[in-house]
Design an enzyme around this catalytic site. Structure first.
Site, PDB file in Angstrom:
ATOM      1  N   HIS A 272      -4.007   0.614  -2.694  1.00 47.90           N
ATOM      2  CA  HIS A 272      -4.016  -0.574  -1.841  1.00 47.90           C
ATOM      3  C   HIS A 272      -3.046  -1.612  -2.390  1.00 47.90           C
ATOM      4  CE1 HIS A 272      -8.237   0.321   0.015  1.00 47.90           C
ATOM      5  NE2 HIS A 272      -7.552   1.419  -0.225  1.00 47.90           N
TER       6      HIS A 272
ATOM      7  N   GLU B  54      -3.261  -4.790  -3.029  1.00 49.75           N
ATOM      8  CA  GLU B  54      -3.748  -5.656  -4.115  1.00 49.75           C
ATOM      9  C   GLU B  54      -3.722  -4.904  -5.443  1.00 49.75           C
ATOM     10  OE1 GLU B  54      -5.076  -5.001  -1.193  1.00 49.75           O
ATOM     11  OE2 GLU B  54      -6.393  -6.582  -0.470  1.00 49.75           O
TER      12      GLU B  54
ATOM     13  N   CYS C 118     -10.967  -3.222  -3.124  1.00 48.62           N
ATOM     14  CA  CYS C 118     -10.038  -4.106  -3.843  1.00 48.62           C
ATOM     15  C   CYS C 118     -10.778  -5.250  -4.511  1.00 48.62           C
ATOM     16  CB  CYS C 118      -8.967  -4.645  -2.904  1.00 48.62           C
ATOM     17  SG  CYS C 118      -7.721  -3.403  -2.518  1.00 48.62           S
TER      18      CYS C 118
ATOM     19  N   ASN D 233       0.822  -1.214   0.000  1.00 51.66           N
ATOM     20  CA  ASN D 233       0.000   0.000   0.000  1.00 51.66           C
ATOM     21  C   ASN D 233       0.853   1.260   0.000  1.00 51.66           C
ATOM     22  OD1 ASN D 233       0.694  -0.838   2.654  1.00 51.66           O
ATOM     23  ND2 ASN D 233      -0.923   0.430   3.541  1.00 51.66           N
ATOM     24  N   LEU D 234       0.263   2.315  -0.548  1.00 49.32           N
ATOM     25  CA  LEU D 234       0.923   3.613  -0.657  1.00 49.32           C
ATOM     26  C   LEU D 234      -0.054   4.693  -0.213  1.00 49.32           C
ATOM     27  CD1 LEU D 234       2.989   5.760  -1.730  1.00 49.32           C
ATOM     28  CD2 LEU D 234       1.923   5.454  -3.982  1.00 49.32           C
ATOM     29  N   GLU D 235       0.368   5.509   0.741  1.00 48.85           N
ATOM     30  CA  GLU D 235      -0.445   6.645   1.197  1.00 48.85           C
ATOM     31  C   GLU D 235       0.338   7.939   0.950  1.00 48.85           C
ATOM     32  OE1 GLU D 235      -2.274   3.911   4.856  1.00 48.85           O
ATOM     33  OE2 GLU D 235      -0.946   5.591   5.297  1.00 48.85           O
TER      34      GLU D 235
ATOM     35  N   CYS E  54     -10.266  -5.479   1.027  1.00 50.40           N
ATOM     36  CA  CYS E  54     -11.411  -4.618   1.319  1.00 50.40           C
ATOM     37  C   CYS E  54     -12.380  -4.639   0.138  1.00 50.40           C
ATOM     38  CB  CYS E  54     -10.935  -3.196   1.599  1.00 50.40           C
ATOM     39  SG  CYS E  54     -10.336  -2.328   0.148  1.00 50.40           S
TER      40      CYS E  54
HETATM   41 ZN   LIG Z   1      -8.155  -2.689  -0.427  1.00 47.49          ZN
END
Ligand SMILES: [Zn+2]
Length: 249
Positions: free
Chosen positions: A50, A52, A80, A37-39, A77
């Site tokens: 996300h 995935e 995804c 994941n990347l924020e 989630c």
């Molecule tokens: Zn997700």
């Protein structure tokens, strides 16, 4: 795939949540692709990628004709599940979680809304390259790479093909193609896809020195302002360059 998850997790950049997620995708070729994941601090949460999505994007950029399975460190989630449905319509893709029984996506996403509901016979895979000509000269390798990424993008609902190329301090280039979604919101923007390509090599976002967006002239949507904002949040000194193109029949 499960054993590779801790390695995939090391690519995570989660400065907002502190919650690192890793994912491993197996493509139709049998190759495995790692993502995390990347924020992006300073940006709305919809700029997030996300794990995935990251692993699937890397598989897509490597020209995989399909996706067989995905393993993740946390249950996928809803967002995804919807994203995966576009890459593997019909829900046959296997989903693996450590310590749980293997399931198919259709069990996690019954009665899915997908490409077929909007009249499409297939999803994002296999990649269907489009021909795009820029309205201006291709002036440098970064722009040429962004054009190639745009030609690889998947935009059946808007026709707004787009791609991004970013260059880093050692001169190497990383590209991302836009992957659209029947449900619109889970679409993966091209800049985020390029960032994922960069992060998957172990490099850092602070090393970005140049970025080019190629998108379609007069399209119904544009990636420009969102890309400028996200780039500014990460690298305020780097200005996004944009080139417009038109489809060639
Ligand atoms: Zn997700």
């Amino acid at each position: 795939m499960l054993e590779l998850l801790p390695l995939a997790q090391t690519f995570a950049r989660a400065p907002i949540s502190g919650f690192s997620v890793g994912a491993v995708v197996r493509g139709a070729s049998g190759a495995l692709y790692l993502g995390a994941n990347l924020e992006i601090p300073g940006q709305p949460l919809y700029a997030t990628v996300h794990a995935e999505q990251a692993a699937a994007s890397i598989a897509y950029m490597h020209g995989e004709s399909g996706m067989e399975a995905v393993a993740t460190t946390a249950a996928p989630c809803g967002y995804c599940r919807q994203f995966l449905e576009e890459l593997a319509p019909g829900g046959e893709i296997r989903v693996l979680l450590a310590g749980r029984r293997l399931v198919r996506l259709q069990w996690l996403l019954p009665d899915a809304f997908g490409p077929r509901d909007l009249g499409r016979k297939q999803g994002a895979l296999p990649m269907n390259r489009v021909k795009i000509a820029l309205l201006t000269e291709v002036t440098d390798p970064v722009m040429a790479a962004a054009l190639s990424a745009a030609c690889a993008s998947y935009a059946p609902y808007t026709g707004a093909h787009s791609g991004v190329a970013i260059q880093v301090t050692d001169g190497s280039l990383y590209t991302g193609a836009y992957i659209e979604n029947a449900a619109f919101n889970p679409s993966l923007p091209p800049f985020q896809a390029a960032l994922i390509s960069l992060l998957s090599t172990g490099l850092h976002l602070e090393e970005i020195t140049d970025a080019v967006l190629v998108e379609m002239d007069g399209a119904v949507i544009s990636q420009k302002s969102a890309t400028e904002d996200a780039l500014f949040a990460l690298r305020p000194s780097v200005r996004l360059r944009t080139a417009l193109g038109r489809g060639i029949v």
